[in-house]
Design a protein around this motif. Structure first.
Motif, PDB file in Angstrom:
ATOM      1  N   LYS A  28       0.775  -1.369   0.056  1.00  0.00           N
ATOM      2  CA  LYS A  28      -0.065  -0.022   0.034  1.00  0.00           C
ATOM      3  C   LYS A  28       0.879   1.145  -0.126  1.00  0.00           C
ATOM      4  N   GLU A  29       1.851   1.264   0.748  1.00  0.00           N
ATOM      5  CA  GLU A  29       2.771   2.680   0.576  1.00  0.00           C
ATOM      6  C   GLU A  29       4.132   2.193   1.249  1.00  0.00           C
ATOM      7  N   ILE A  30       4.964   2.898   0.592  1.00  0.00           N
ATOM      8  CA  ILE A  30       6.292   2.758   0.752  1.00  0.00           C
ATOM      9  C   ILE A  30       6.891   4.395   0.767  1.00  0.00           C
ATOM     10  N   LYS A  31       7.521   4.616   1.749  1.00  0.00           N
ATOM     11  CA  LYS A  31       8.062   6.163   2.152  1.00  0.00           C
ATOM     12  C   LYS A  31       9.374   6.117   3.018  1.00  0.00           C
ATOM     13  N   LEU A  32      10.010   7.129   2.614  1.00  0.00           N
ATOM     14  CA  LEU A  32      11.181   7.368   3.279  1.00  0.00           C
ATOM     15  C   LEU A  32      10.787   7.964   4.823  1.00  0.00           C
ATOM     16  N   VAL A  33      10.985   7.458   5.772  1.00  0.00           N
ATOM     17  CA  VAL A  33      10.480   7.847   7.218  1.00  0.00           C
ATOM     18  C   VAL A  33      11.421   8.702   7.875  1.00  0.00           C
ATOM     19  N   GLU A  34      12.657   8.497   7.784  1.00  0.00           N
ATOM     20  CA  GLU A  34      13.953   9.278   8.348  1.00  0.00           C
ATOM     21  C   GLU A  34      15.193   9.245   7.745  1.00  0.00           C
ATOM     22  N   LYS A  35      15.819  10.270   7.596  1.00  0.00           N
ATOM     23  CA  LYS A  35      17.202  10.279   6.887  1.00  0.00           C
ATOM     24  C   LYS A  35      17.944  11.350   7.978  1.00  0.00           C
ATOM     25  N   THR A  36      19.067  10.907   8.242  1.00  0.00           N
ATOM     26  CA  THR A  36      20.111  11.629   8.989  1.00  0.00           C
ATOM     27  C   THR A  36      21.622  11.644   8.360  1.00  0.00           C
ATOM     28  N   GLY A  37      22.497  12.749   8.334  1.00  0.00           N
ATOM     29  CA  GLY A  37      23.641  12.943   8.037  1.00  0.00           C
ATOM     30  C   GLY A  37      23.593  13.515   6.595  1.00  0.00           C
ATOM     31  N   GLY A  38      24.742  13.999   6.174  1.00  0.00           N
ATOM     32  CA  GLY A  38      24.871  15.074   4.935  1.00  0.00           C
ATOM     33  C   GLY A  38      24.308  16.253   5.209  1.00  0.00           C
ATOM     34  N   LYS A  39      23.694  16.917   4.111  1.00  0.00           N
ATOM     35  CA  LYS A  39      23.441  18.217   4.164  1.00  0.00           C
ATOM     36  C   LYS A  39      22.366  18.590   5.013  1.00  0.00           C
TER      37      LYS A  39
END
Length: 158
Positions: A141-152
């Protein structure tokens, strides 16, 4: 307005040059919700389903880890990365659905969002493959990015 990083001045595809970026710890967490239906979930025992093909969740987790490691081979502009860690979890959310998460960690010059998204996708596709003999009414049903850390920048989308 931001421009696409994978397009050069001649409007042609390119792979982003990350050689001047600093090595930092980076993580990404992706999540998928999948409808299995009561027909399939009712066969689960201790948060696992054993089929003729083997244990569904354990097999799907291994497939997800393999997919993370192969992301640069299937997504054209992704850099090959030395992955530090992959953690995939699958849980039954209710009588019809499961939730899958994939956390990827690296110390590198580029993020691992695509790796986490690819990992969670392959996990769900493997579950579908292993359960399709019982029902083909399943829906990722759903695929999503929940969290990203690091980088800009850090991102939290929950």
């Amino acid at each position: 307005m931001n421009t696409f990083s994978h397009i050069n001045k001649e409007n042609q595809p390119k792979m982003v040059n990350v050689s001047d970026k600093k090595i930092t710890k980076r993580t990404a967490i992706a999540k998928a919700t999948m409808f299995l239906g009561t027909e399939i979930i009712s066969h689960f025992t201790n948060n696992e389903l054993i089929t003729k093909k083997g244990p569904v969740f354990q097999t799907a987790i291994i497939a997800g880890i393999q997919a993370v490691k192969k992301t640069s081979e299937i997504i054209p502009m992704c850099h090959p990365l030395l992955i530090n860690g992959v953690d995939i979890a699958i849980k039954v959310s209710n009588s019809e659905e499961i939730e899958t998460t994939c956390k990827v960690t690296i110390e590198g010059k580029t993020g691992v969002e695509m790796e986490a998204l690819t990992g969670v996708s392959a996990t769900c596709l493997t579950i579908y493959d292993m359960c399709k003999a019982m029902s083909q009414k399943m829906v990722i049903k759903e695929i999503k990015l929940v969290e990203k850390t690091g980088g800009k920048s850090d991102i939290k989308n929950e």
